[in-house]
Design a protein around this motif. Structure first.
Motif, PDB file in Angstrom:
ATOM      1  N   SER A  20       0.591  -1.471  -0.051  1.00  0.00           N
ATOM      2  CA  SER A  20      -0.255   0.111  -0.022  1.00  0.00           C
ATOM      3  C   SER A  20       0.813   0.901   0.305  1.00  0.00           C
ATOM      4  CB  SER A  20      -0.704   0.225   1.581  1.00  0.00           C
ATOM      5  OG  SER A  20      -0.363   0.125   1.971  1.00  0.00           O
ATOM      6  N   ILE A  23       7.903   1.297  -1.265  1.00  0.00           N
ATOM      7  CA  ILE A  23       8.713   0.529  -2.492  1.00  0.00           C
ATOM      8  C   ILE A  23       8.071  -0.173  -2.752  1.00  0.00           C
ATOM      9  CG2 ILE A  23      10.988  -0.920  -2.618  1.00  0.00           C
ATOM     10  CD1 ILE A  23      12.913   0.747  -1.238  1.00  0.00           C
ATOM     11  N   ARG A  43      -1.859  -3.339   7.107  1.00  0.00           N
ATOM     12  CA  ARG A  43      -2.398  -3.162   8.220  1.00  0.00           C
ATOM     13  C   ARG A  43      -3.585  -2.459   8.021  1.00  0.00           C
ATOM     14  NH1 ARG A  43       1.998  -2.985  12.138  1.00  0.00           N
ATOM     15  NH2 ARG A  43       2.868  -1.040   9.923  1.00  0.00           N
ATOM     16  N   ASN A  44      -3.482  -1.341   8.162  1.00  0.00           N
ATOM     17  CA  ASN A  44      -5.088  -1.024   7.083  1.00  0.00           C
ATOM     18  C   ASN A  44      -5.244  -0.373   5.978  1.00  0.00           C
ATOM     19  OD1 ASN A  44      -5.776   2.072   6.505  1.00  0.00           O
ATOM     20  ND2 ASN A  44      -4.653   2.996   8.440  1.00  0.00           N
ATOM     21  N   ASP A  65      -2.296  -8.552   8.428  1.00  0.00           N
ATOM     22  CA  ASP A  65      -1.037  -8.165   9.916  1.00  0.00           C
ATOM     23  C   ASP A  65      -0.628  -8.983   9.599  1.00  0.00           C
ATOM     24  OD1 ASP A  65       1.320  -7.695  11.266  1.00  0.00           O
ATOM     25  OD2 ASP A  65       0.458  -7.124  13.420  1.00  0.00           O
ATOM     26  N   ASN A  92       8.016  -7.649   1.390  1.00  0.00           N
ATOM     27  CA  ASN A  92       8.606  -6.407   0.901  1.00  0.00           C
ATOM     28  C   ASN A  92       8.326  -5.535   2.528  1.00  0.00           C
ATOM     29  OD1 ASN A  92       8.892  -3.631   0.052  1.00  0.00           O
ATOM     30  ND2 ASN A  92       6.831  -3.588   1.090  1.00  0.00           N
ATOM     31  N   TYR A 162      18.112  -3.975  12.374  1.00  0.00           N
ATOM     32  CA  TYR A 162      17.666  -3.644  10.867  1.00  0.00           C
ATOM     33  C   TYR A 162      18.785  -3.966  10.245  1.00  0.00           C
ATOM     34  CZ  TYR A 162      15.810  -1.535   6.964  1.00  0.00           C
ATOM     35  OH  TYR A 162      15.900  -1.390   5.707  1.00  0.00           O
ATOM     36  N   LYS A 166      18.391  -7.460   8.244  1.00  0.00           N
ATOM     37  CA  LYS A 166      18.896  -7.762   6.215  1.00  0.00           C
ATOM     38  C   LYS A 166      19.902  -9.019   6.119  1.00  0.00           C
ATOM     39  CE  LYS A 166      14.827  -5.091   5.507  1.00  0.00           C
ATOM     40  NZ  LYS A 166      13.625  -5.663   4.376  1.00  0.00           N
ATOM     41  N   GLY A 193      18.662   0.885  -1.998  1.00  0.00           N
ATOM     42  CA  GLY A 193      19.313   1.664  -1.587  1.00  0.00           C
ATOM     43  C   GLY A 193      18.252   2.824  -0.527  1.00  0.00           C
ATOM     44  N   PHE A 195      15.023   4.734  -1.500  1.00  0.00           N
ATOM     45  CA  PHE A 195      13.702   5.330  -1.579  1.00  0.00           C
ATOM     46  C   PHE A 195      13.298   6.105  -1.448  1.00  0.00           C
ATOM     47  CE2 PHE A 195      14.188   2.360  -5.863  1.00  0.00           C
ATOM     48  CZ  PHE A 195      15.342   1.837  -5.595  1.00  0.00           C
ATOM     49  N   SER A 197       9.873   7.093   1.129  1.00  0.00           N
ATOM     50  CA  SER A 197       8.583   6.285   1.411  1.00  0.00           C
ATOM     51  C   SER A 197       8.795   7.207   2.814  1.00  0.00           C
ATOM     52  CB  SER A 197       8.975   4.954   1.071  1.00  0.00           C
ATOM     53  OG  SER A 197      10.255   4.844   2.662  1.00  0.00           O
TER      54      SER A 197
HETATM   55  N1  LIG Z   1      12.682   3.101   1.855  1.00  0.00           N
HETATM   56  C1  LIG Z   1      14.109   2.915   1.415  1.00  0.00           C
HETATM   57  O1  LIG Z   1      14.788   3.775   1.079  1.00  0.00           O
HETATM   58  C2  LIG Z   1      14.824   1.696   1.724  1.00  0.00           C
HETATM   59  C3  LIG Z   1      15.366   0.874   1.600  1.00  0.00           C
HETATM   60  C4  LIG Z   1      16.474  -0.407   2.041  1.00  0.00           C
HETATM   61  C5  LIG Z   1      15.428  -1.516   2.065  1.00  0.00           C
HETATM   62  N2  LIG Z   1      13.915  -0.999   2.765  1.00  0.00           N
HETATM   63  C6  LIG Z   1      12.989  -2.279   2.328  1.00  0.00           C
HETATM   64  O2  LIG Z   1      12.495  -1.759   2.004  1.00  0.00           O
HETATM   65  C7  LIG Z   1      10.680  -2.374   2.522  1.00  0.00           C
HETATM   66  C8  LIG Z   1       8.908  -1.615   2.423  1.00  0.00           C
HETATM   67  O3  LIG Z   1      10.452  -0.378   3.316  1.00  0.00           O
HETATM   68  P1  LIG Z   1       9.864   1.295   2.814  1.00  0.00           P
HETATM   69  O4  LIG Z   1      10.317   2.310   2.981  1.00  0.00           O
HETATM   70  O5  LIG Z   1       9.210   1.290   1.214  1.00  0.00           O
HETATM   71  O6  LIG Z   1       8.444   1.085   3.865  1.00  0.00           O
HETATM   72  P2  LIG Z   1       6.464   1.861   4.101  1.00  0.00           P
HETATM   73  O7  LIG Z   1       6.819   3.520   3.486  1.00  0.00           O
HETATM   74  O8  LIG Z   1       7.181   2.517   5.364  1.00  0.00           O
HETATM   75  O9  LIG Z   1       6.103   0.990   3.844  1.00  0.00           O
HETATM   76  C9  LIG Z   1       5.686  -0.620   4.573  1.00  0.00           C
HETATM   77  C10 LIG Z   1       4.689  -1.060   4.096  1.00  0.00           C
HETATM   78  O10 LIG Z   1       4.328  -2.033   4.557  1.00  0.00           O
HETATM   79  C11 LIG Z   1       3.556  -1.907   5.460  1.00  0.00           C
HETATM   80  N3  LIG Z   1       3.529  -2.849   6.905  1.00  0.00           N
HETATM   81  C12 LIG Z   1       4.347  -2.618   7.740  1.00  0.00           C
HETATM   82  N4  LIG Z   1       4.035  -3.670   8.635  1.00  0.00           N
HETATM   83  C13 LIG Z   1       2.564  -4.229   8.157  1.00  0.00           C
HETATM   84  C14 LIG Z   1       3.313  -5.726   8.323  1.00  0.00           C
HETATM   85  N5  LIG Z   1       3.014  -5.754  10.125  1.00  0.00           N
HETATM   86  N6  LIG Z   1       1.697  -5.990   7.817  1.00  0.00           N
HETATM   87  C15 LIG Z   1       1.288  -6.576   7.074  1.00  0.00           C
HETATM   88  N7  LIG Z   1       2.327  -5.048   6.264  1.00  0.00           N
HETATM   89  C16 LIG Z   1       3.249  -4.184   7.354  1.00  0.00           C
HETATM   90  C17 LIG Z   1       2.741  -0.604   5.512  1.00  0.00           C
HETATM   91  O11 LIG Z   1       1.538  -0.372   5.602  1.00  0.00           O
HETATM   92  P3  LIG Z   1       0.281  -0.107   7.028  1.00  0.00           P
HETATM   93  O12 LIG Z   1       1.290   0.123   8.136  1.00  0.00           O
HETATM   94  O13 LIG Z   1      -0.612  -0.257   6.897  1.00  0.00           O
HETATM   95  O14 LIG Z   1       1.096  -1.756   7.491  1.00  0.00           O
HETATM   96  C18 LIG Z   1       3.491  -0.242   3.865  1.00  0.00           C
HETATM   97  O15 LIG Z   1       2.501  -0.769   3.021  1.00  0.00           O
HETATM   98  C19 LIG Z   1      10.938  -3.236   3.519  1.00  0.00           C
HETATM   99  O16 LIG Z   1      11.499  -4.238   4.228  1.00  0.00           O
HETATM  100  C20 LIG Z   1      12.850  -2.011   4.185  1.00  0.00           C
HETATM  101  O17 LIG Z   1      13.381  -2.348   5.003  1.00  0.00           O
HETATM  102  C21 LIG Z   1      13.359   0.755   1.678  1.00  0.00           C
END
Ligand SMILES: NC(=O)c1ccc[n+]([C@@H]2O[C@H](COP(=O)([O-])OP(=O)(O)OC[C@H]3O[C@@H](n4cnc5c(N)ncnc54)[C@H](OP(=O)(O)O)[C@@H]3O)[C@@H](O)[C@H]2O)c1
Length: 254
Positions: A20, A23, A43-44, A65, A92, A162, A166, A193, A195, A197
């Motif tokens: 939702s 990434i 979750r939301n 969840d 993800n 974290y 990873k 890297g 992104f 978010s």
């Molecule tokens: N953004 C970056 O730069 C970056 C870099 C390296 C790796 N990553 C990895 O990429 C992935 C996504 O990161 P993001 O930055 O896109 O995060 P984000 O913007 O916080 O989005 C997280 C998503 O996961 C959902 N989520 C969280 N907890 C959950 C649960 N218990 N059950 C089901 N859904 C859940 C959230 O929705 P709800 O809160 O509604 O559940 C949301 O849709 C992660 O694994 C992160 O470690 C991100």
């Protein structure tokens, strides 16, 4: 060689956890635009429904969840009731916790390891019947775990659990890839890297300049960057790739 369908995911069925936002939404959007049927979960419930409605293509939102076995079981039941096979699983959904070394708590370990490490394992385990049903020697099913550049190079933040989660998911990717290769299921990781978010927010121009100057490609990642890697791994073009960690980070880990 006919390359017209080499990168196609048309007609494939995908599940993107955390689809939702961030990434996960970028990958879901790419897979949807490329013709896959995409299930997203988070979750939301409102955010899931609005993302499913606004991402173009065949996108279905399921609220839930995935950090608990109960939540995983419910999601797997919902997918199994609708589909006879799953071709693409994108693990993800993830979380991050930071605190100084002296005050880093046990909860900050448990929450992060549950969602970032245990969830991808058990979701794959419970979805194996559908993944096995979806894979053939020519077109294996594809599991894509979202790792992190944080496991390739230590960054400035104190995110001990974290980074460890990873690093572990990169390695778990390899053990599962070896185990499942003969069953026509590939398992790879994408290590993103920076992104922008909900997890990774740029708060002002000075921070943007600092982030961009740290990345050899000189910018943050875009939806096309990460969706492109996922589509490659999920398509016929990626069928011989398994156990790999593909860094999509503009050179940040060099
Ligand atoms: N953004 C970056 O730069 C970056 C870099 C390296 C790796 N990553 C990895 O990429 C992935 C996504 O990161 P993001 O930055 O896109 O995060 P984000 O913007 O916080 O989005 C997280 C998503 O996961 C959902 N989520 C969280 N907890 C959950 C649960 N218990 N059950 C089901 N859904 C859940 C959230 O929705 P709800 O809160 O509604 O559940 C949301 O849709 C992660 O694994 C992160 O470690 C991100």
């Amino acid at each position: 060689m006919d390359i017209s369908g080499l990168f196609s995911v048309k007609g494939r069925v995908a599940l993107v956890t955390g689809g939702s936002a961030g990434i996960g939404r970028m990958i879901a959007t790419g897979l949807g635009a490329a013709g896959a049927r995409v299930y997203i979960c988070a979750r939301n419930a409102e955010k899931v429904a609005s993302a499913a409605a606004s991402i173009p293509g065949d996108v279905i939102g399921l609220a839930g969840d995935v950090s608990t076995l109960e939540g995983i079981g419910k999601l797997v039941g919902e997918i199994t009731a609708r589909e006879a096979a799953l071709h693409i699983l994108v693990n993800n959904a993830g979380t991050l916790s930071d605190a100084p070394l002296d005050s880093f708590s046990e909860d900050q370990w448990d929450d992060v390891l549950e969602l970032n490490l245990k969830t991808p394992f058990f979701l794959l385990q419970k979805l194996l019947p559908l993944l096995r049903a979806g894979g053939t020697a020519e077109r294996p099913s594809a599991v894509i775990n979202i790792g992190s550049v944080g496991a390739l190079k230590i960054g400035p933040r104190e995110v001990y659990s974290y980074q460890a989660s990873k690093g572990a998911i990169h390695w778990l990717t390899k053990s599962l890839a070896k185990r499942l290769a003969s069953e026509n299921v590939t398992v790879n990781a994408i290590a993103p890297g920076f992104f922008e978010s909900e997890m990774t927010v740029i708060t002002d121009d000075a921070m943007r300049r600092m982030v961009e100057s740290a990345v050899p490609r000189g910018r943050t990642g875009t939806p096309e960057d990460v969706a492109g890697a996922a589509i490659y791994l999920a398509s016929r073009a990626g069928a011989y790739v398994t156990g790999s960690v593909i860094a999509v980070e503009g050179g940040l880990s060099i």
